[in-house]
Scaffold this active site. Sequence first.
Site, PDB file in Angstrom:
ATOM      1  N   GLU A 470      38.668  39.989  38.088  1.00 25.63           N
ATOM      2  CA  GLU A 470      37.973  38.829  38.656  1.00 25.63           C
ATOM      3  C   GLU A 470      36.888  38.289  37.724  1.00 25.63           C
ATOM      4  O   GLU A 470      36.661  37.081  37.662  1.00 25.63           O
ATOM      5  CB  GLU A 470      37.387  39.187  40.032  1.00 25.63           C
ATOM      6  CG  GLU A 470      38.429  39.351  41.139  1.00 25.63           C
ATOM      7  CD  GLU A 470      39.229  40.654  41.064  1.00 25.63           C
ATOM      8  OE1 GLU A 470      38.842  41.555  40.281  1.00 25.63           O
ATOM      9  OE2 GLU A 470      40.246  40.766  41.778  1.00 25.63           O
ATOM     10  N   PHE A 493      41.092  37.226  47.324  1.00 28.12           N
ATOM     11  CA  PHE A 493      40.412  37.534  48.580  1.00 28.12           C
ATOM     12  C   PHE A 493      38.911  37.580  48.312  1.00 28.12           C
ATOM     13  O   PHE A 493      38.489  38.176  47.310  1.00 28.12           O
ATOM     14  CB  PHE A 493      40.828  38.916  49.115  1.00 28.12           C
ATOM     15  CG  PHE A 493      42.240  38.995  49.593  1.00 28.12           C
ATOM     16  CD1 PHE A 493      42.564  38.725  50.914  1.00 28.12           C
ATOM     17  CD2 PHE A 493      43.256  39.357  48.723  1.00 28.12           C
ATOM     18  CE1 PHE A 493      43.879  38.809  51.352  1.00 28.12           C
ATOM     19  CE2 PHE A 493      44.568  39.439  49.159  1.00 28.12           C
ATOM     20  CZ  PHE A 493      44.886  39.166  50.483  1.00 28.12           C
ATOM     21  N   PRO A 499      33.696  41.964  41.507  1.00 31.96           N
ATOM     22  CA  PRO A 499      33.683  42.181  40.049  1.00 31.96           C
ATOM     23  C   PRO A 499      33.259  40.924  39.273  1.00 31.96           C
ATOM     24  O   PRO A 499      32.845  41.029  38.122  1.00 31.96           O
ATOM     25  CB  PRO A 499      35.143  42.548  39.726  1.00 31.96           C
ATOM     26  CG  PRO A 499      35.692  43.061  41.003  1.00 31.96           C
ATOM     27  CD  PRO A 499      34.998  42.275  42.084  1.00 31.96           C
ATOM     28  N   HIS A 540      39.989  42.839  53.926  1.00 31.74           N
ATOM     29  CA  HIS A 540      40.711  41.568  53.915  1.00 31.74           C
ATOM     30  C   HIS A 540      40.117  40.602  54.927  1.00 31.74           C
ATOM     31  O   HIS A 540      40.791  39.683  55.364  1.00 31.74           O
ATOM     32  CB  HIS A 540      42.210  41.781  54.201  1.00 31.74           C
ATOM     33  CG  HIS A 540      42.901  42.565  53.137  1.00 31.74           C
ATOM     34  ND1 HIS A 540      42.904  43.945  53.114  1.00 31.74           N
ATOM     35  CD2 HIS A 540      43.576  42.173  52.034  1.00 31.74           C
ATOM     36  CE1 HIS A 540      43.562  44.362  52.058  1.00 31.74           C
ATOM     37  NE2 HIS A 540      43.983  43.313  51.372  1.00 31.74           N
TER      38      HIS A 540
END
Length: 740
Positions: A470, A493, A499, A540
């Site tokens: 990410e 997500f 990160p 999630h």
Amino acid sequence: MPTRNHGKSGAVAEANHKTYEGLTRQQLIEIYRTMYTSRRLDDREILLKRQQKIFFQISGAGHEAVLVAAGMALKPAYDWFFPYYRDRALCLALGATPYEMLLQGVGAAEDPSSGGRQMPSHWGFKRLNVVTQSSCTGTQVLHAVGCAEVSRHLIAHPAAAEKVAGDYREFKDVKFYGDEVTYTSIGDGTTSEGEFWEAMNAASNLRLPMIFLVEDNGYAISVPVEVNTSGGNISRLVSQFPNFHFEEIDGTDPVVSYAAFTRAVAHCRAGIGPAFVHAHVIRPYSHSLSDDEKLYRPEIERQRDAARDPISRMQMFLIREGILDEKSINKIEKEVDQQIQEAADQALAAAPPDPESVMKYVYSPDLDPSSTAFDTQAAVSTGEAVRASTEAGEKKPAAKTMADLINATLHDEMKRDERIVVFGEDVADCSREEYLRQKMVKGKGGVFKLTSGLQCEFGSERVFNSQLAEATIVGRATGMAVRGLKPVVEIQFFDYIWPAMMQLRNELPVIRWRSSNAFSAPCVVRVAIGGYLTGGAIYHSQCGESIFTHIPGLRVVFPSNALDAAGLLRTAIRCDDPVLFLEHKRLYRESYGRAAYPGPDYMIPFGKAKVVHPGSDVTVITYGAVVPRALQAVHRLDREQGLKIELIDLRTLNPFDWDTIAASVSKTNRVIVAYEDTLSWGYGAEIAARIADQLFEHLDAPVKRVAAKDAFVPYQPVLESAMLPQVQDLYLAMKELAEY
Ligand SMILES: Cc1ncc(C[n+]2csc(CCOP(=O)(O)OP(=O)(O)O)c2C)c(N)n1
Ligand SMILES: [Mg+2]
């Protein structure tokens, strides 16, 4: 190509024409002048700091030789530079002046790197393509990756470099030549950062024309290299990356360094791949003025370093080779000292920035996304129009989901603007293009299919899968945007945005402000967010938008329905600021808020809330997936109690529409702020605080919040329901407040 000559000089005539790895005697003299200037500038800053005339100092001492060599092998204003704080000598070699550097030391208004906003040695020289840098170790290497990719894109899409009136492109120059090289540098300790490894992997895999310089001075503040680097040698660890040209050199020797850089640059310019130059240097002045290396380095080790000091080594070299004698060296040094004295006197007299200017350049001064320029009408009848036209007996336009309209908007915007590139995890239809060509597979296009068909339509170099990293997604996008592309990237997500947090907090939104508008990085980060998924669980279902609305410089958008998503995404793409575009997963295919596609120019300005349901008894302020839930409660209260609740959908969280809030609360005198995220320290806290502060005299009841409990979203549906705010919670809160 420069001639190579390792032999000792013979006759005088021959000696005069002798070159040193392609460097002439005159160039060697200039190298010494620049190295010495760099060292003496550090000395001067140290003095000024001790006299309390400047406020910080970090030196490039001991690193001068390799940096001057790098500056000579590369081309200012042609190649691109993402340096770190030790790179004073590089910037001098590229053409920055001592005066400009001292302006940053005193924090002058005219400081070209930051206008007094950043510490000294945080380089940024727009005219030289030296891009603004932060204090974070290693973040810049990912920007360099993105920057290095741009030339390739522009060769394939030359129209992308053109200026176009009417959107961000008007203000974003795109420069390219085709064979430019991107330079980035870091210290030995910084090679431990994950971003370094991510960048190495990306550069290698994509064969990018970029040079990584590791300036290995053996220490990261007090931590020696063997603690940071397994086995103590970074060259050994990276040696298996494909497509690289590797050099490991004595970075205190400018001739050796120049030769290495010349080979590295040739490898990159030829388009073969990236280069890695590992230069062993010294650090004679402690880490910074706040550090005393005697606390962790014994005298013997410091003396060993001193024997390799590049300044004295270069002096001896020039004398030994008969290029300069002691007298001429003294003359150069006197000239440099005089120049620095004058530059310092001038810088100390330079005007400081106007305190009033401190808020300038948080956002684009050129293009305001809340302006009427972004308020356009739908080209076809959409949601609201559906009912009217049906009544009139016309054909009903197909109602599309939020997912459909985001996809259609991306499609039309990519068609309109060749600067747009789309990447992220799984966003491509299929990375192995031959499967698509041979019609063996249909293609994926995102885990939620939001980018479906884009690769097939616009090609694999405009729509592609990134690595599963990410920080890389956001860092690469930042580097591309600095050079003028418009990345629209996806974080799969919200739960996995973390990160990229360093890039999202310290880089992307800060670039314009910290460079005093010299650089900017307008791009869009689309993120699938939110819960109510039945089984989404902790990882999630997360929200957390207030963490990002807390970051100045970042626009934050959170639509609740298909039409708003289309209009706001287009504004996000065409505006001149970085935008975090939050897409609620539960709303992607909800029957609530479907609409026909509003056409290729439909935009909604930022900071304009929508009154979803008018009322006079209570105001409810919300956004995202709470909008349809609150609306159910509003209808029920109307039916059962005759209560008229005014429901406001904020649509964008930064900026947010204070005027609509104030008008509504002044009318109803009762207000609830409702949001899906955890209650404490959430987005509603700020709204509630402002209402308490600025609308106190209009209130007939306490300001209420309805939100998730202060824990995590669980898996089992009964637990999930207990955690997240439900229609019933909203209903009860509205009823209670109306009765207060
Ligand atoms: C992400 C991050 N962590 C920690 C720091 C604090 N810090 C500044 S410089 C430094 C050491 C860097 O060492 P190295 O990479 O070897 O570079 P050098 O200063 O030795 O040239 C540290 C820990 C920082 N600026 N950024
Ligand atoms: Mg170091």
